[in-house]
Write a protein that holds these residues in place. Structure first.
Motif, PDB file in Angstrom:
ATOM      1  N   PRO A 120      -7.115   9.003  -3.607  1.00 20.13           N
ATOM      2  CA  PRO A 120      -7.465   7.669  -4.096  1.00 20.13           C
ATOM      3  C   PRO A 120      -6.282   7.052  -4.842  1.00 20.13           C
ATOM      4  N   HIS A 121      -6.073   5.765  -4.648  1.00 20.65           N
ATOM      5  CA  HIS A 121      -4.989   5.064  -5.356  1.00 20.65           C
ATOM      6  C   HIS A 121      -5.508   4.524  -6.682  1.00 20.65           C
ATOM      7  N   PRO A 122      -4.632   4.358  -7.655  1.00 16.88           N
ATOM      8  CA  PRO A 122      -5.093   3.766  -8.918  1.00 16.88           C
ATOM      9  C   PRO A 122      -5.397   2.281  -8.705  1.00 16.88           C
ATOM     10  N   PRO A 123      -6.305   1.726  -9.503  1.00 13.26           N
ATOM     11  CA  PRO A 123      -6.523   0.280  -9.399  1.00 13.26           C
ATOM     12  C   PRO A 123      -5.268  -0.454  -9.878  1.00 13.26           C
ATOM     13  N   VAL A 124      -4.906  -1.512  -9.188  1.00 11.87           N
ATOM     14  CA  VAL A 124      -3.690  -2.261  -9.549  1.00 11.87           C
ATOM     15  C   VAL A 124      -4.086  -3.707  -9.816  1.00 11.87           C
ATOM     16  N   ARG A 125      -3.528  -4.273 -10.885  1.00 11.11           N
ATOM     17  CA  ARG A 125      -3.897  -5.642 -11.279  1.00 11.11           C
ATOM     18  C   ARG A 125      -3.624  -6.621 -10.144  1.00 11.11           C
ATOM     19  N   TRP A 126      -4.497  -7.614 -10.030  1.00  9.65           N
ATOM     20  CA  TRP A 126      -4.425  -8.564  -8.932  1.00  9.65           C
ATOM     21  C   TRP A 126      -3.096  -9.318  -8.934  1.00  9.65           C
ATOM     22  N   ASP A 127      -2.625  -9.771 -10.125  1.00 11.87           N
ATOM     23  CA  ASP A 127      -1.391 -10.549 -10.175  1.00 11.87           C
ATOM     24  C   ASP A 127      -0.181  -9.702  -9.768  1.00 11.87           C
ATOM     25  N   VAL A 128      -0.247  -8.407 -10.053  1.00 10.62           N
ATOM     26  CA  VAL A 128       0.847  -7.508  -9.647  1.00 10.62           C
ATOM     27  C   VAL A 128       0.846  -7.351  -8.123  1.00 10.62           C
ATOM     28  N   LEU A 129      -0.337  -7.209  -7.581  1.00 12.50           N
ATOM     29  CA  LEU A 129      -0.437  -7.109  -6.120  1.00 12.50           C
ATOM     30  C   LEU A 129       0.129  -8.361  -5.463  1.00 12.50           C
ATOM     31  N   GLN A 130      -0.207  -9.507  -6.043  1.00 10.52           N
ATOM     32  CA  GLN A 130       0.252 -10.780  -5.502  1.00 10.52           C
ATOM     33  C   GLN A 130       1.779 -10.871  -5.533  1.00 10.52           C
ATOM     34  N   LEU A 131       2.341 -10.459  -6.644  1.00  9.92           N
ATOM     35  CA  LEU A 131       3.795 -10.485  -6.808  1.00  9.92           C
ATOM     36  C   LEU A 131       4.470  -9.604  -5.742  1.00  9.92           C
ATOM     37  N   LEU A 132       3.898  -8.443  -5.554  1.00 10.31           N
ATOM     38  CA  LEU A 132       4.478  -7.511  -4.575  1.00 10.31           C
ATOM     39  C   LEU A 132       4.340  -8.062  -3.160  1.00 10.31           C
ATOM     40  N   GLU A 155       0.837  -1.209   0.000  1.00  8.82           N
ATOM     41  CA  GLU A 155       0.000   0.000   0.000  1.00  8.82           C
ATOM     42  C   GLU A 155       0.867   1.252   0.000  1.00  8.82           C
ATOM     43  N   ARG A 156       1.930   1.200   0.792  1.00 13.51           N
ATOM     44  CA  ARG A 156       2.843   2.350   0.862  1.00 13.51           C
ATOM     45  C   ARG A 156       3.457   2.626  -0.501  1.00 13.51           C
ATOM     46  N   LEU A 157       3.832   1.527  -1.187  1.00 13.62           N
ATOM     47  CA  LEU A 157       4.434   1.661  -2.506  1.00 13.62           C
ATOM     48  C   LEU A 157       3.460   2.326  -3.485  1.00 13.62           C
ATOM     49  N   ILE A 158       2.221   1.892  -3.430  1.00  7.11           N
ATOM     50  CA  ILE A 158       1.218   2.468  -4.353  1.00  7.11           C
ATOM     51  C   ILE A 158       0.964   3.936  -3.991  1.00  7.11           C
ATOM     52  N   SER A 159       0.970   4.211  -2.699  1.00  6.01           N
ATOM     53  CA  SER A 159       0.790   5.590  -2.263  1.00  6.01           C
ATOM     54  C   SER A 159       1.949   6.468  -2.724  1.00  6.01           C
ATOM     55  N   ASP A 160       3.142   5.930  -2.637  1.00  2.00           N
ATOM     56  CA  ASP A 160       4.353   6.636  -3.073  1.00  2.00           C
ATOM     57  C   ASP A 160       4.239   6.940  -4.578  1.00  2.00           C
ATOM     58  N   TYR A 161       3.860   5.895  -5.338  1.00  2.00           N
ATOM     59  CA  TYR A 161       3.668   6.065  -6.785  1.00  2.00           C
ATOM     60  C   TYR A 161       2.621   7.155  -7.056  1.00  2.00           C
ATOM     61  N   ARG A 191       9.285  -5.351 -13.660  1.00  2.00           N
ATOM     62  CA  ARG A 191      10.129  -5.467 -14.866  1.00  2.00           C
ATOM     63  C   ARG A 191      10.319  -6.955 -15.152  1.00  2.00           C
ATOM     64  N   GLU A 192      10.030  -7.355 -16.354  1.00  2.00           N
ATOM     65  CA  GLU A 192      10.196  -8.748 -16.760  1.00  2.00           C
ATOM     66  C   GLU A 192       9.579  -9.704 -15.735  1.00  2.00           C
ATOM     67  N   SER A 193       8.368  -9.418 -15.384  1.00  2.00           N
ATOM     68  CA  SER A 193       7.569 -10.241 -14.466  1.00  2.00           C
ATOM     69  C   SER A 193       8.160 -10.332 -13.053  1.00  2.00           C
ATOM     70  N   GLN A 194       9.102  -9.481 -12.752  1.00  2.00           N
ATOM     71  CA  GLN A 194       9.684  -9.456 -11.395  1.00  2.00           C
ATOM     72  C   GLN A 194       9.487  -8.066 -10.788  1.00  2.00           C
ATOM     73  N   VAL A 195       9.534  -8.018  -9.479  1.00  2.00           N
ATOM     74  CA  VAL A 195       9.480  -6.710  -8.814  1.00  2.00           C
ATOM     75  C   VAL A 195      10.719  -5.911  -9.216  1.00  2.00           C
ATOM     76  N   ASN A 196      10.498  -4.690  -9.625  1.00  2.00           N
ATOM     77  CA  ASN A 196      11.583  -3.845 -10.130  1.00  2.00           C
ATOM     78  C   ASN A 196      12.404  -3.269  -8.964  1.00  2.00           C
ATOM     79  N   LEU A 197      13.551  -3.870  -8.741  1.00  2.00           N
ATOM     80  CA  LEU A 197      14.369  -3.459  -7.596  1.00  2.00           C
ATOM     81  C   LEU A 197      15.048  -2.111  -7.822  1.00  2.00           C
ATOM     82  N   GLU A 198      14.999  -1.660  -9.055  1.00  2.00           N
ATOM     83  CA  GLU A 198      15.595  -0.347  -9.318  1.00  2.00           C
ATOM     84  C   GLU A 198      14.629   0.797  -9.040  1.00  2.00           C
TER      85      GLU A 198
END
Ligand code: A3P
Length: 402
Positions: free
Chosen positions: A368-380, A246-252, A275-282
């Motif tokens: 309000p936060h933007p809607p985020v895809r379920w699979d992305v949320l899961q990955l995070l 949630e913090r990450l989405i808020s930051d974005y 990035r490339e189906s992985q959490v973008n560490l950069e």
């Protein structure tokens, strides 16, 4: 009984009566700045009020002595603009004192009912602050106001609810807060300006008040923990955290809004965070949500007992409970309670109040936060899980986002 040195003002003020001190004892070159209801701000440096006909006349008219407004926000109850004089008749202060004065040609008239805030010192009538001070045992024969280094710092985490925590603690009469983020320990340029500069950024405070500043960038700074420790190894640290995803989405969301306001290009959340189906560490915002990575630096300098972790989600849903725990950590008698808040349905958040005023945080808090895809949320969520577990172990607490 009054001495004035740079940054220190001691004024003899008997508890009852407030007889006016001799004009020669009055403060000189008092800086005042006002933020008016229309968003404009004005400031002026008063001359010794004893030398100002308007002030002196007003003081006699009111029959009061000198007092000092620490800080306040309030509603304009009466304003007149006549013969170039802008007369502010009464501002009841949310935290602080009422004020009465005559100001010449330095501000446009403001409509009745508008909200204004005052920072600084001036002559005026003694109202709520003094009552609160009395209740808190802050009343004493001589009031000595000065800028003090903070005894506690809200170190982060960015978008965790740091502003809400600061504002809520500021309802406590034993607390004086720095309104702006100071960025002293994380910014080499500011740090090079030295401790006197840092102290100058702090509000005036009573001897029995503690000063609190908040700069969320400290939490993720590699150098801030050591610098703070070297300044004061007894520093009390407040860290407010929320679900890292949630913090990450808020930051974005915050950066997104800033970029839009500046006419800059934006990309959808999914594109920056993954990035490339992985959490973008950069993506630096991802790094900010790895709480364990940052906290370990702090715990190499400070014992766990110097750190109080505030649950950002609980602060949203049950502010009195979280503020009470923070008051306790700061060694303050309980003051901020359920009466200090009301739920604002249009904002969807608790707002602050005292007996006369109500105030919400700025619109930039609680966007309000933007809607985020379920699979992305899961990955995070999967990504942050092990960081969270390590963080829970470090602080000896778990949170709902486990
Ligand atoms: P969102 O904008 O994502 O909802 P910070 O002050 O550290 O930037 O934190 C901002 C967050 O404070 C907001 O994040 C919001 O959820 C949270 N917050 C906590 N209490 C709040 C309150 N009473 N009013 C508005 N926002 C509050």
């Amino acid at each position: 009984m009054l001495s004035l040195t740079l940054g220190l003002l001691c004024v003899a003020l008997p508890v009852l009566g407030f007889p006016a001190p001799p004009a020669s004892n009055l403060a000189k070159d008092v800086k005042e700045s006002w933020i008016l209801g229309n968003g404009s701000s004005v400031s002026r440096t008063s001359k010794d009020p004893g030398e100002s006909a308007a002030w002196s006349e007003r003081r006699q008219e009111m029959g009061i002595g000198e007092w000092i407004a620490l800080k306040g926000v309030g509603t304009v109850e009466h304003l007149e603009n006549s013969d170039g004089l802008w007369e502010e008749n009464k501002i009841d202060i949310l935290k602080g004192s009422g004020s009465t004065g005559k100001m010449t040609n330095w501000a446009p008239p403001q409509p009745k009912g508008d909200v204004a805030s005052v920072h600084g010192m001036q002559l005026g009538s003694v109202t709520r602050k003094r009552v609160q001070d009395s209740a808190m045992g802050l009343e004493h024969g001589a009031e000595c106001l000065r800028r003090n280094l903070p005894a506690a710092i809200i170190i982060g985490v960015r978008k965790g609810g740091t502003r809400a925590l600061l504002e809520m603690l500021n309802l406590h009469p034993g607390v004086a807060v720095a309104d702006n983020e100071v960025h002293f320990f994380d910014d080499d340029h500011n740090f090079a300006r030295g401790l006197d500069w840092y102290r100058e950024q702090m509000p005036m405070s009573h001897p029995k008040q503690i000063t609190v500043e908040k700069t969320p960038a400290y939490f993720t700074s590699s150098i801030a923990p050591e610098r703070i420790y070297r300044m004061d190894p007894g520093m009390r640290l407040l860290l407010i955290v929320r679900d890292p995803t949630e913090r990450l989405i808020s930051d974005y969301t915050q950066v997104f809004h800033n970029r839009v306001a500046q006419g800059k290009a934006t990309a959808p959340f999914e594109e920056v965070a993954i990035r490339e189906s992985q959490v973008n560490l950069e993506y630096r915002a991802v790094h900010r949500s790895m709480y364990d990575e940052h906290l370990k630096r702090w715990l190499t300098f400070f014992p766990r007992s110097h750190l109080h972790v505030v649950d950002g989600e609980r602060l949203v849903h049950n502010p009195p409970a979280e503020v009470a725990a923070a008051e306790h950590f700061l060694g303050l008698p309980g003051h901020v309670g359920p009466d200090s808040f009301y739920f604002n349905t249009s904002r969807g958040f608790f707002c602050l109040r005292n007996t006369t005023h109500e105030r919400c945080l700025s619109e930039s808090k609680g966007r309000p936060h933007p809607p985020v895809r379920w699979d992305v949320l899961q990955l995070l969520r999967d990504f942050f899980r092990e960081h969270n577990d390590r963080f829970f172990q470090m602080v000896g607490q778990t949170f709902d986002w486990a």
